[in-house]
Design an enzyme around this catalytic site. Structure first.
Site, PDB file in Angstrom:
ATOM      1  CG  ASP A  14      -8.573  -0.494   4.888  1.00 27.34           C
ATOM      2  OD1 ASP A  14      -9.654  -0.013   5.287  1.00 27.34           O
ATOM      3  OD2 ASP A  14      -7.508  -0.383   5.525  1.00 27.34           O
ATOM      4  CG  ASP A  69      -7.662   3.503   9.770  1.00 31.52           C
ATOM      5  OD1 ASP A  69      -8.015   2.353   9.463  1.00 31.52           O
ATOM      6  OD2 ASP A  69      -7.005   4.234   9.001  1.00 31.52           O
ATOM      7  CG  HIS A 105      -8.685   2.069   1.965  1.00 30.05           C
ATOM      8  ND1 HIS A 105      -7.419   1.624   1.678  1.00 30.05           N
ATOM      9  CD2 HIS A 105      -8.611   2.631   3.201  1.00 30.05           C
ATOM     10  CE1 HIS A 105      -6.618   1.880   2.701  1.00 30.05           C
ATOM     11  NE2 HIS A 105      -7.324   2.476   3.645  1.00 30.05           N
ATOM     12  CE  LYS A 107      -6.349   6.149   2.381  1.00 29.64           C
ATOM     13  NZ  LYS A 107      -5.450   6.313   3.500  1.00 29.64           N
ATOM     14  CG  HIS A 137      -5.921  -3.908   5.796  1.00 18.98           C
ATOM     15  ND1 HIS A 137      -5.046  -2.890   5.505  1.00 18.98           N
ATOM     16  CD2 HIS A 137      -5.156  -5.002   6.043  1.00 18.98           C
ATOM     17  CE1 HIS A 137      -3.809  -3.363   5.561  1.00 18.98           C
ATOM     18  NE2 HIS A 137      -3.853  -4.630   5.868  1.00 18.98           N
ATOM     19  CD1 TRP A 173      -2.644   1.821   0.541  1.00 16.78           C
ATOM     20  CD2 TRP A 173      -1.220   2.490   2.145  1.00 16.78           C
ATOM     21  NE1 TRP A 173      -2.945   3.127   0.862  1.00 16.78           N
ATOM     22  CE2 TRP A 173      -2.090   3.557   1.826  1.00 16.78           C
ATOM     23  CE3 TRP A 173      -0.235   2.677   3.119  1.00 16.78           C
ATOM     24  CZ2 TRP A 173      -2.002   4.799   2.465  1.00 16.78           C
ATOM     25  CZ3 TRP A 173      -0.147   3.918   3.748  1.00 16.78           C
ATOM     26  CH2 TRP A 173      -1.037   4.963   3.421  1.00 16.78           C
ATOM     27  CG  ASP A 196      -5.153  -0.957   8.625  1.00 14.23           C
ATOM     28  OD1 ASP A 196      -4.512  -0.362   9.514  1.00 14.23           O
ATOM     29  OD2 ASP A 196      -5.175  -0.575   7.429  1.00 14.23           O
ATOM     30  CG  ASP A 226      -9.010   4.996   5.660  1.00 12.88           C
ATOM     31  OD1 ASP A 226      -9.486   3.984   6.210  1.00 12.88           O
ATOM     32  OD2 ASP A 226      -7.808   5.100   5.340  1.00 12.88           O
ATOM     33  CD  GLU A 244      -4.632  -1.294   2.419  1.00 15.15           C
ATOM     34  OE1 GLU A 244      -3.439  -1.463   2.748  1.00 15.15           O
ATOM     35  OE2 GLU A 244      -5.513  -0.916   3.229  1.00 15.15           O
TER      36      GLU A 244
HETATM   37  C1  RNT Z   1      -3.824   3.194   4.944  1.00 16.17           C
HETATM   38  C2  RNT Z   1      -3.934   1.721   4.749  1.00 16.17           C
HETATM   39  C3  RNT Z   1      -2.780   0.926   5.273  1.00 16.17           C
HETATM   40  C4  RNT Z   1      -2.301   1.385   6.626  1.00 16.17           C
HETATM   41  C5  RNT Z   1      -1.328   0.449   7.301  1.00 16.17           C
HETATM   42  C6  RNT Z   1      -0.607   1.103   8.415  1.00 16.17           C
HETATM   43  O1  RNT Z   1      -4.930   3.860   4.562  1.00 16.17           O
HETATM   44  O2  RNT Z   1      -5.130   1.253   5.290  1.00 16.17           O
HETATM   45  O3  RNT Z   1      -3.114  -0.411   5.266  1.00 16.17           O
HETATM   46  O4  RNT Z   1      -3.351   1.608   7.504  1.00 16.17           O
HETATM   47  O5  RNT Z   1      -0.484  -0.096   6.373  1.00 16.17           O
HETATM   48 ZN    ZN Z   2      -5.410  -0.847   5.328  1.00 16.97          ZN
END
Ligand code: RNT
Ligand code: ZN
Length: 415
Positions: free
Chosen positions: A255, A292, A258, A223, A282, A180, A322, A290, A221
């Site tokens: 993820d 988190d 994303h 985004k 993720h 990523w 994640d 995003d 990955e």
């Molecule tokens: C970032 C991605 C990625 C990170 C990690 C730390 O938007 O989700 O996966 O969160 O690699």
């Molecule tokens: Zn991620």
């Protein structure tokens, strides 16, 4: 009859094999991300977190060294049921004062992590770290027009392939290696295809490093955007999915933070499983973007787990957490997220999927709705408590008292 026995009977009325569900979940590895413990800082640099991601909050007690991070993870492991896998970023190399840049990392820089993983019977997943580093030039790494920058990051990716193979060989468990980058532009670019072509060629070069496909599982990955890179992201959904589709042995990684906020990964899982032998996830909780946040036992989390289970894809989907929240106790953040995903998996395994599918195929949509609603109030908590007990971890909120004690004795002394 005790609560577990009576709950089990209720599930059996729906044709669910409770013992089998518990036996299954015990063997499903879920990757525990090391980066919740120190706000994605890592050990190899002292600069700010870059790449369009951000932790917010300043709760005291974050891990500052590998010893502290391992101790914190051990606490989390002791509070969560289920099989864990360790998820590392390259920035967590243990260099012991040695000056080694990311393009020259070697397996030996992760030997202590391997020891830690073996101690806890865990496999290891790995991530090259394409952010928080001076060689991220103008916010670009693998898609940079500066050849020396691009070369540095390709070499980092190749080093990570070798390290991933080492992890797989040491632990006997395949290593998922996720690529990523936050590469992108804040404002409208004049050239969208150029960066993407460079990104494509860079990943191809990384994957030209020899590795055993049974041992290393490279992923890309996607985004939609990051902070400060709102207008353009090189590794968009179409880019990443197409890359994985066109490169044998490369997996798509979704993820669930994303995508545009009304898109759901639960719906994308069965779509990808129609084409890819294996996919990676993720698991996070996006709030409006995003963000988190800590994963909870909420509707979309449950729906994602349901899709993996009812597609019979437990051996085709690599699951990793994640997220990173620095505003609350980090051990709790980890524990709530891991336990929530465990709840989602167990609840999916306790769903009478065959029965519900049959109703759909017979177009008995009324009865499907009725049963789906009924299932929501089955005595899940009693099965969950039993599962936790068999795993030797707290069945209820009593785990939090242990975190409070750890905060008092350990975390509060980190100043
Ligand atoms: C970032 C991605 C990625 C990170 C990690 C730390 O938007 O989700 O996966 O969160 O690699
Ligand atoms: Zn991620």
């Amino acid at each position: 009859m005790d609560r577990y026995e009576s709950a089990k009977k209720r599930y059996e009325d729906f044709g669910v094999d409770v013992e089998k569900a518990i036996a299954t979940i015990k063997n499903l590895p879920v990757s525990l991300h090391c980066w919740q413990g120190d706000d994605v800082k890592g050990f190899d640099q002292d600069g700010p977190l870059t790449g369009g991601i951000q932790t917010t909050g300043n709760y005291p007690g974050k891990a500052r060294t590998w010893q502290e991070l391992m101790a914190d993870m051990e606490k989390v492991i002791s509070l969560c049921p289920g099989k864990k896998k360790l998820n590392l970023h390259a920035s967590y190399a243990i260099l012991d004062g040695e000056q080694v840049d990311r393009d020259r990392l070697e397996p030996r820089h992760f030997a202590k992590w391997v020891e830690f993983a073996k101690k806890h019977n865990m496999g290891i997943d790995f991530n090259p770290t394409f952010f928080s580093h001076p060689m991220c030039k103008d916010g670009l790494t693998l898609s940079s027009p500066d050849e020396s920058v691009r070369r540095f990051w390709i070499n980092h990716g190749k080093a990570c392939i070798r390290i991933s193979q080492y992890f797989a060989e040491e632990t006997g468990v395949p290593c998922v290696m996720n690529i990523w980058t936050g590469d992108g532009y804040k404002d409208i670019p004049a050239d969208r295809m150029g960066p993407r072509m460079r990104y494509k060629e860079s990943i191809e070069e990384i994957l030209s490093e020899p590795f055993d496909k049974a041992k290393v599982k490279p992923c890309v990955e996607s985004k939609v955007f990051g902070i400060g890179v709102e207008a353009f992201t090189a590794g968009s959904a179409e880019f990443s999915l197409s890359f994985a589709a066109m490169h044998d042995g490369c997996l798509p990684l979704m993820d669930n933070g994303h995508y545009h906020p009304t898109e759901v990964v639960s719906d994308k899982i069965p779509a990808l499983l129609c084409f890819f032998p294996e996919i990676a996830l993720h698991i996070t909780r996006p709030i409006r973007w995003d963000s988190d946040h800590v994963v909870l036992f909420d509707d979309e989390t449950k729906e994602m787990a349901k899709e993996i289970v009812r597609c019979d894809a437990l051996d085709r989907v690599y699951m990793a957490l994640d997220y990173f929240d620095a505003s609350i106790n980090r051990i709790s953040a980890w524990t709530v997220g891991f336990r929530s995903w465990q709840k989602a998996l167990l609840s999916a395994l306790l769903t009478p999927n065959a029965l519900l599918k049959k109703l759909q195929d017979e177009n008995s949509m009324t009865k499907l709705m009725v049963l789906n609603e009924e299932i929501k109030t089955l005595p899940f908590g009693d099965i969950w408590a039993h599962y936790c007990e068999t795993e030797g971890v707290p069945a209820d909120e009593s785990w939090y008292a242990q975190v409070e004690a750890y905060e008092k004795e350990v975390l509060s002394k980190r100043v």
